[in-house]
Design a protein around this motif. Structure first.
Motif, PDB file in Angstrom:
ATOM      1  N   GLN A  30      33.177  38.669  26.104  1.00  0.00           N
ATOM      2  CA  GLN A  30      31.759  39.248  25.638  1.00  0.00           C
ATOM      3  C   GLN A  30      31.501  40.474  26.554  1.00  0.00           C
ATOM      4  O   GLN A  30      32.239  40.776  27.277  1.00  0.00           O
ATOM      5  CB  GLN A  30      30.885  38.454  25.681  1.00  0.00           C
ATOM      6  CG  GLN A  30      30.923  37.175  24.691  1.00  0.00           C
ATOM      7  CD  GLN A  30      29.810  36.124  24.838  1.00  0.00           C
ATOM      8  OE1 GLN A  30      29.235  36.196  25.540  1.00  0.00           O
ATOM      9  NE2 GLN A  30      30.087  35.207  24.055  1.00  0.00           N
ATOM     10  N   LYS A  31      30.567  41.304  26.048  1.00  0.00           N
ATOM     11  CA  LYS A  31      30.130  42.477  26.697  1.00  0.00           C
ATOM     12  C   LYS A  31      30.206  42.124  28.266  1.00  0.00           C
ATOM     13  O   LYS A  31      29.263  41.417  28.552  1.00  0.00           O
ATOM     14  CB  LYS A  31      29.177  43.160  26.101  1.00  0.00           C
ATOM     15  CG  LYS A  31      29.166  43.666  24.741  1.00  0.00           C
ATOM     16  CD  LYS A  31      29.670  45.260  24.882  1.00  0.00           C
ATOM     17  CE  LYS A  31      29.542  45.957  23.442  1.00  0.00           C
ATOM     18  NZ  LYS A  31      30.477  47.240  23.419  1.00  0.00           N
ATOM     19  N   GLU A  32      30.726  42.854  29.166  1.00  0.00           N
ATOM     20  CA  GLU A  32      30.803  42.787  30.579  1.00  0.00           C
ATOM     21  C   GLU A  32      31.073  41.388  30.849  1.00  0.00           C
ATOM     22  O   GLU A  32      30.722  41.245  32.264  1.00  0.00           O
ATOM     23  CB  GLU A  32      29.449  43.184  30.997  1.00  0.00           C
ATOM     24  CG  GLU A  32      29.102  44.675  30.431  1.00  0.00           C
ATOM     25  CD  GLU A  32      27.694  45.162  31.254  1.00  0.00           C
ATOM     26  OE1 GLU A  32      27.522  45.914  32.117  1.00  0.00           O
ATOM     27  OE2 GLU A  32      26.774  44.785  30.329  1.00  0.00           O
ATOM     28  N   ASN A  33      31.603  40.451  30.485  1.00  0.00           N
ATOM     29  CA  ASN A  33      31.917  39.223  30.915  1.00  0.00           C
ATOM     30  C   ASN A  33      33.413  38.673  30.110  1.00  0.00           C
ATOM     31  O   ASN A  33      33.493  39.106  28.988  1.00  0.00           O
ATOM     32  CB  ASN A  33      30.649  38.215  30.521  1.00  0.00           C
ATOM     33  CG  ASN A  33      29.555  38.273  30.980  1.00  0.00           C
ATOM     34  OD1 ASN A  33      29.851  38.233  32.581  1.00  0.00           O
ATOM     35  ND2 ASN A  33      28.668  38.507  30.756  1.00  0.00           N
ATOM     36  N   ILE A  34      33.932  38.044  31.217  1.00  0.00           N
ATOM     37  CA  ILE A  34      35.093  37.338  30.639  1.00  0.00           C
ATOM     38  C   ILE A  34      34.816  35.987  30.489  1.00  0.00           C
ATOM     39  O   ILE A  34      34.383  35.321  31.528  1.00  0.00           O
ATOM     40  CB  ILE A  34      36.214  37.443  31.774  1.00  0.00           C
ATOM     41  CG1 ILE A  34      36.882  39.055  31.942  1.00  0.00           C
ATOM     42  CG2 ILE A  34      37.615  36.661  31.232  1.00  0.00           C
ATOM     43  CD1 ILE A  34      37.849  39.271  33.025  1.00  0.00           C
ATOM     44  N   ILE A  35      34.782  35.359  29.309  1.00  0.00           N
ATOM     45  CA  ILE A  35      34.439  34.054  29.116  1.00  0.00           C
ATOM     46  C   ILE A  35      35.478  33.183  29.258  1.00  0.00           C
ATOM     47  O   ILE A  35      35.470  31.875  29.629  1.00  0.00           O
ATOM     48  CB  ILE A  35      34.008  33.681  27.630  1.00  0.00           C
ATOM     49  CG1 ILE A  35      32.905  34.721  27.401  1.00  0.00           C
ATOM     50  CG2 ILE A  35      33.490  32.487  27.380  1.00  0.00           C
ATOM     51  CD1 ILE A  35      31.569  34.698  28.376  1.00  0.00           C
ATOM     52  N   ASP A  36      36.852  33.625  28.837  1.00  0.00           N
ATOM     53  CA  ASP A  36      38.061  32.456  28.875  1.00  0.00           C
ATOM     54  C   ASP A  36      39.283  33.392  29.224  1.00  0.00           C
ATOM     55  O   ASP A  36      39.576  33.986  28.030  1.00  0.00           O
ATOM     56  CB  ASP A  36      38.161  31.633  27.571  1.00  0.00           C
ATOM     57  CG  ASP A  36      39.029  30.604  27.679  1.00  0.00           C
ATOM     58  OD1 ASP A  36      40.008  30.640  28.456  1.00  0.00           O
ATOM     59  OD2 ASP A  36      39.091  29.507  26.648  1.00  0.00           O
ATOM     60  N   GLU A  37      39.916  33.140  30.089  1.00  0.00           N
ATOM     61  CA  GLU A  37      41.227  34.130  30.300  1.00  0.00           C
ATOM     62  C   GLU A  37      42.299  32.928  30.646  1.00  0.00           C
ATOM     63  O   GLU A  37      43.362  33.401  31.411  1.00  0.00           O
ATOM     64  CB  GLU A  37      41.028  34.832  31.587  1.00  0.00           C
ATOM     65  CG  GLU A  37      40.545  34.351  32.787  1.00  0.00           C
ATOM     66  CD  GLU A  37      40.460  35.481  33.935  1.00  0.00           C
ATOM     67  OE1 GLU A  37      40.920  36.550  34.003  1.00  0.00           O
ATOM     68  OE2 GLU A  37      39.870  35.014  35.070  1.00  0.00           O
ATOM     69  N   SER A  38      42.192  31.838  30.087  1.00  0.00           N
ATOM     70  CA  SER A  38      43.144  30.703  30.406  1.00  0.00           C
ATOM     71  C   SER A  38      44.516  31.201  29.887  1.00  0.00           C
ATOM     72  O   SER A  38      45.553  30.512  30.269  1.00  0.00           O
ATOM     73  CB  SER A  38      42.728  29.507  29.703  1.00  0.00           C
ATOM     74  OG  SER A  38      42.402  29.720  28.239  1.00  0.00           O
ATOM     75  N   PRO A  55      33.618  46.605  28.614  1.00  0.00           N
ATOM     76  CA  PRO A  55      32.337  47.563  29.155  1.00  0.00           C
ATOM     77  C   PRO A  55      31.127  47.290  28.113  1.00  0.00           C
ATOM     78  O   PRO A  55      31.372  47.205  27.080  1.00  0.00           O
ATOM     79  CB  PRO A  55      32.866  48.624  29.595  1.00  0.00           C
ATOM     80  CG  PRO A  55      33.940  48.869  28.693  1.00  0.00           C
ATOM     81  CD  PRO A  55      34.725  47.722  28.264  1.00  0.00           C
ATOM     82  N   LYS A  56      29.944  47.455  28.885  1.00  0.00           N
ATOM     83  CA  LYS A  56      28.905  47.597  28.073  1.00  0.00           C
ATOM     84  C   LYS A  56      29.123  48.896  26.806  1.00  0.00           C
ATOM     85  O   LYS A  56      28.601  48.659  25.866  1.00  0.00           O
ATOM     86  CB  LYS A  56      27.590  48.066  28.933  1.00  0.00           C
ATOM     87  CG  LYS A  56      26.474  47.877  28.305  1.00  0.00           C
ATOM     88  CD  LYS A  56      25.281  48.084  29.236  1.00  0.00           C
ATOM     89  CE  LYS A  56      23.874  48.275  28.482  1.00  0.00           C
ATOM     90  NZ  LYS A  56      22.774  48.394  29.695  1.00  0.00           N
ATOM     91  N   GLU A  57      29.740  49.902  27.161  1.00  0.00           N
ATOM     92  CA  GLU A  57      29.821  50.985  26.281  1.00  0.00           C
ATOM     93  C   GLU A  57      31.453  51.160  25.995  1.00  0.00           C
ATOM     94  O   GLU A  57      32.094  51.232  27.075  1.00  0.00           O
ATOM     95  CB  GLU A  57      29.204  52.235  26.809  1.00  0.00           C
ATOM     96  CG  GLU A  57      27.861  52.274  27.010  1.00  0.00           C
ATOM     97  CD  GLU A  57      26.934  51.890  25.812  1.00  0.00           C
ATOM     98  OE1 GLU A  57      25.971  51.456  25.852  1.00  0.00           O
ATOM     99  OE2 GLU A  57      27.662  52.489  24.678  1.00  0.00           O
TER     100      GLU A  57
END
Lengths: 110, 111
Positions: A50-58, A70-72
């Motif tokens: 998601q914007k500025e976040n890695i939620i799942d990099e498995s 990034p945000k932009e």
């Protein structure tokens, strides 16, 4: 799925170079999934951001691969020091229950 | 570990035939199952999505069914046409909509 943009569509790199793949999700979507399709294999999940976040990099290889959103700007999948085994089609997707895929980036490592 | 298997790997049929593509999955805690079409060198096009609470979905000549208890889904294509020639992928959605794909069935519809 025309709303998911990926570039470049084709990318040729020599061993040891860096590859940067870009994905812009559909308007209004703030998350992307990256998948890799090796020759003659199915698609494999790599990372969910998601914007500025890695939620799942498995599904990301432990070394040389990284992703950001990034945000932009677009999401970027970065492969450092590419090897021939990295040659594949890389797809990004967005959406909710129904996922919409971009046209993919076909990476060829010489 | 979730696994999705598709059989057959390849299929060739004459135009006009009805056909069934099979997909099996190991994780009964399925959130939904999605069928895609992939043309050579192209991206994926979503065909049908079946929620875990549903048993089937229909769109035009396509019908997809889902049997969670047996871990199976089928995609039925009626009155096949040469334009249906493509690779068909099923994908199981788990948490956060992450998809686990089968390896696909390559379909060729001949004149």
């Amino acid at each position: 799925n025309a709303g998911v943009m990926q570039n470049p569509r084709h990318l040729v790199r020599r061993r040891g170079q860096e590859a940067r793949l870009r994905c812009s999700p559909m308007k209004g979507h703030s998350h992307v999934y990256w998948y890799r399709q090796l020759p003659e294999e199915g698609l494999k999940f790599m990372v969910y951001l998601q914007k500025e976040n890695i939620i799942d990099e498995s599904g990301m290889p432990k070394e040389r691969f990284s992703a950001e959103f990034p945000k932009e700007g677009p999401s970027i999948l970065r492969i450092q020091q590419v090897v021939r085994g990295d040659s594949a089609a890389y797809f990004c997707a967005t959406g909710g229950e129904t996922q919409y895929f971009g046209p993919g980036t076909r990476l060829l490592v010489l | 570990k979730q696994e999705v298997t598709q059989i057959p790997a390849a299929l060739s049929v004459p135009e006009g035939e009805n056909l069934v593509l099979n997909c099996s999955f190991t994780d009964s805690a399925i959130y939904n199952l999605q069928w895609f079409r992939q043309d050579p060198g192209k991206g994926l096009t979503s065909l049908l999505l079946i929620q875990s609470s549903q048993r089937e979905q229909t769109s035009g000549r396509l019908n997809a069914s889902l049997d969670k208890s047996s871990g199976r889904s089928t995609l039925y294509i009626a009155a096949s046409q040469p334009g249906d020639s493509a690779t068909y992928l099923c994908a199981q959605a788990g948490t956060a909509s992450k998809l686990t794909f089968g390896t696909g069935t390559r379909l060729q519809v001949t004149l």
